[in-house]
Design an enzyme around this catalytic site. Structure first.
Site, PDB file in Angstrom:
ATOM      1  N   GLU A 134     124.719  70.923  75.232  1.00 35.80           N
ATOM      2  CA  GLU A 134     124.075  70.211  76.339  1.00 35.80           C
ATOM      3  C   GLU A 134     122.565  70.349  76.183  1.00 35.80           C
ATOM      4  OE1 GLU A 134     124.719  68.168  78.972  1.00 35.80           O
ATOM      5  OE2 GLU A 134     122.589  68.340  79.412  1.00 35.80           O
ATOM      6  N   ASP A 178     130.263  61.868  75.272  1.00 38.57           N
ATOM      7  CA  ASP A 178     130.508  61.399  76.637  1.00 38.57           C
ATOM      8  C   ASP A 178     129.112  61.107  77.181  1.00 38.57           C
ATOM      9  OD1 ASP A 178     131.979  60.875  78.962  1.00 38.57           O
ATOM     10  OD2 ASP A 178     131.641  62.894  79.718  1.00 38.57           O
ATOM     11  N   CYS A 231     131.173  56.560  82.000  1.00 38.98           N
ATOM     12  CA  CYS A 231     131.822  56.321  83.287  1.00 38.98           C
ATOM     13  C   CYS A 231     131.205  55.056  83.893  1.00 38.98           C
ATOM     14  CB  CYS A 231     131.708  57.535  84.198  1.00 38.98           C
ATOM     15  SG  CYS A 231     130.036  58.066  84.483  1.00 38.98           S
TER      16      CYS A 231
HETATM   17  N1  SAM Z   1     131.089  65.536  79.163  1.00 35.05           N
HETATM   18  C1  SAM Z   1     130.691  66.066  80.455  1.00 35.05           C
HETATM   19  C2  SAM Z   1     131.932  66.468  81.215  1.00 35.05           C
HETATM   20  O1  SAM Z   1     133.019  65.951  80.955  1.00 35.05           O
HETATM   21  O2  SAM Z   1     131.817  67.357  82.077  1.00 35.05           O
HETATM   22  C3  SAM Z   1     129.851  65.075  81.211  1.00 35.05           C
HETATM   23  C4  SAM Z   1     128.666  64.595  80.403  1.00 35.05           C
HETATM   24  S1  SAM Z   1     127.554  63.565  81.274  1.00 35.05           S
HETATM   25  C5  SAM Z   1     128.399  62.084  81.383  1.00 35.05           C
HETATM   26  C6  SAM Z   1     126.335  63.260  80.060  1.00 35.05           C
HETATM   27  C7  SAM Z   1     125.504  64.457  79.657  1.00 35.05           C
HETATM   28  O3  SAM Z   1     124.546  64.020  78.693  1.00 35.05           O
HETATM   29  C8  SAM Z   1     124.714  65.078  80.780  1.00 35.05           C
HETATM   30  O4  SAM Z   1     125.037  66.443  80.898  1.00 35.05           O
HETATM   31  C9  SAM Z   1     123.258  64.902  80.368  1.00 35.05           C
HETATM   32  O5  SAM Z   1     122.456  66.000  80.705  1.00 35.05           O
HETATM   33  C10 SAM Z   1     123.353  64.748  78.869  1.00 35.05           C
HETATM   34  N2  SAM Z   1     122.216  64.003  78.290  1.00 35.05           N
HETATM   35  C11 SAM Z   1     121.200  63.380  78.930  1.00 35.05           C
HETATM   36  N3  SAM Z   1     120.360  62.836  78.044  1.00 35.05           N
HETATM   37  C12 SAM Z   1     120.841  63.113  76.818  1.00 35.05           C
HETATM   38  C13 SAM Z   1     120.401  62.821  75.503  1.00 35.05           C
HETATM   39  N4  SAM Z   1     119.290  62.137  75.289  1.00 35.05           N
HETATM   40  N5  SAM Z   1     121.136  63.275  74.489  1.00 35.05           N
HETATM   41  C14 SAM Z   1     122.271  63.972  74.712  1.00 35.05           C
HETATM   42  N6  SAM Z   1     122.736  64.271  75.935  1.00 35.05           N
HETATM   43  C15 SAM Z   1     122.032  63.850  76.971  1.00 35.05           C
END
Ligand code: SAM
Length: 460
Positions: A134, A178, A231
């Site tokens: 993360e 995700d 989502c």
């Molecule tokens: N997979 C998680 C779950 O099932 O609990 C939910 C993930 S959420 C949809 C997307 C995640 O991507 C967030 O925690 C966010 O902080 C992270 N994120 C934001 N910007 C990002 C980036 N540039 N590269 C990778 N991850 C990022």
């Protein structure tokens, strides 16, 4: 939520996808309360929740009739289940369908708070190894907490930007992205998602997803899998991302078998004479939130990057524990013979020896937040166990146990004093319905409660 509160541009987008009639059903579903569902940690317990109904695509998933107070359920704190909306649990069906290797090395690139990582960790069990990453620091802390509670010990939690994995091209058997998205599927769960939504925001999210996928596409080894999910409903962040990844890398299509009664919508994307597939979950068709998922396969001929053997593992703060000390620990704590150990300052960490080489190799590149199981410290020949060890699935056979009733278990989780009668002095593993909650130290005339201060519950 009424239709009037939905953004105009969103209404017209959804009417284009669904048609007027189905859009009505969709907007009625958005006004309803979301269903509550949990996924059981089968490495810890075989319980079946009362008054529940199984999630059709995941045999460990259950819909609850109503939302209980999870805070006041000790089994929640023991990591016996994870509260997760049902559509996301489809990953289990997907893994089963593609027969994803259970002895693989997986990467969950955008993992916090850890819903899908805990599912992957369960799927791999003792045979595989997961990197749960993360990028955002505060969210990585929540991820770490959830991985510790889940307790399987097969996970390395890292806090890195996707580009920091750049030297790990072709390394992973499976990569899950995700992606951060515009969250259209979360409107009824999270009103903020709706207030932030606009067509420009969708475009911004799609551009960010392209940047992430441009990196992630390289991390999968030949014969491995890339899973992409969001989502959100719109095509820019979903089907267009399939087109993007296939334009950048060689990936083969995969089609997942579905039961028609599940009412999941299959989407077909035709690219250069091949059909690629995505799966969309609408809240008026399934009991779950909005979700989209696709899986692609890297050709067998693509790069496979094996970790290089390191003779001496050199790391700025991790030190491998020598053979003799490791043997002593295995005997003293009754740990499995496939154990190996590392010291981080004076704390001992457990790692599955079968993944030692992968683990040490990954440590060269990544910013580590947690790994394996933190066991505890040794002070004056005495072993002082850590909370992480208590809630892990590692055996704790050498320790005395006290099983508390609900009232005492909740007091323990509030970090209050627990009266323990008729127990010898020393470390005691506190359980509720035989599920470990943490440690107590019995000093004879009183006990010390070692539940982590930051995790204690405040609710009465
Ligand atoms: N997979 C998680 C779950 O099932 O609990 C939910 C993930 S959420 C949809 C997307 C995640 O991507 C967030 O925690 C966010 O902080 C992270 N994120 C934001 N910007 C990002 C980036 N540039 N590269 C990778 N991850 C990022």
């Amino acid at each position: 939520m009424s239709n009037a509160t939905l953004p105009e541009a969103f209404i017209s987008q959804m009417k284009t996808y669904l048609g007027e009639n189905e859009f009505e059903e969709f907007s009625v579903a958005l006004a309803k309360d979301p269903k509550v569902s949990i996924r059981i940690n089968r490495h810890k317990t075989q319980i079946q929740p009362e008054n529940s109904k199984q999630v059709p695509w995941n045999e460990d998933g259950y819909f609850l009739e109503e939302r209980p107070s999870f805070t006041l359920d000790p089994l929640f704190h023991a990591g016996c289940y994870y509260v997760q909306e049902a559509s996301s649990m489809f990953i289990q069906h997907l893994l089963n369908s593609i027969e994803a290797p259970q002895d693989g090395i997986y990467l969950d690139l955008a993992a916090a708070p850890g819903g899908k990582s805990t599912l992957l960790s369960s799927y791999l069990g003792n045979n595989g190894f997961l990197v749960a990453n993360e990028v955002i620091k505060s969210r990585a802390s929540i991820l770490k907490e959830n991985i510790i509670k889940w307790g399987i010990g097969n996970t390395l939690v890292t806090q890195n930007d996707p580009e920091h994995f750049g030297d790990l091209g072709g390394f992973f058997d499976l990569v899950l992205v995700d992606a951060p998205c515009s969250g259209e599927g979360m409107f009824r769960k999270d009103p903020n998602a709706m207030s932030e939504w606009s067509p420009d925001h969708v475009s911004l999210c799609a551009a960010r997803q392209e940047r992430i996928m441009d990196q992630a596409g390289a991390f999968v080894k030949g014969g491995g899998y890339l899973i992409y999910s969001t989502c959100t409903f719109n095509e820019k962040e979903n089907e267009e991302m399939i087109r993007f990844i296939v334009s950048e890398y060689d990936y083969e299509p995969i089609r997942i078998p579905l039961e028609s009664s599940w009412r999941i919508v299959e989407s077909k994307v035709d690219i250069d004479g091949s059909s690629y597939f995505g799966y969309r979950f609408f809240p008026h068709r399934v009991e779950g939130e909005g979700f989209f998922i696709t899986v692609l396969k890297r050709p067998e001929s693509a790069l496979v990057h094996e970790p290089k053997k390191t003779k001496d593992f050199k790391h700025p703060y991790l030190k491998p524990v020598g053979k003799q000390d490791a043997e002593k620990l295995i005997i003293q704590l009754g740990l499995p013979d496939y154990s190996c150990f590392y010291n981080l300052q004076d704390s001992y960490f457990w790692v599955n020896k079968d993944f030692q080489q992968h683990f040490e190799y990954l440590c060269r590149f990544l910013n580590i937040r947690y790994f394996g199981v933190e066991l505890g410290k040794i002070n004056k020949q005495q072993f002082i166990p850590n909370h992480e060890f208590a809630v892990s699935i590692l055996p704790k056979s050498g320790f005395l146990t006290v099983d508390l009733d609900l009232k005492d278990a909740l007091d323990y989780l509030r970090k209050e004093d627990i009266p323990v009668k008729n127990l010898p002095e020393g470390w005691v593993l506190v359980t509720y319905e035989n599920m470990p909650l943490g440690w107590l130290k019995n000093l004879g005339n009183r006990t010390n409660n070692y539940y982590p201060k930051d995790w204690r519950i405040r609710m009465r």
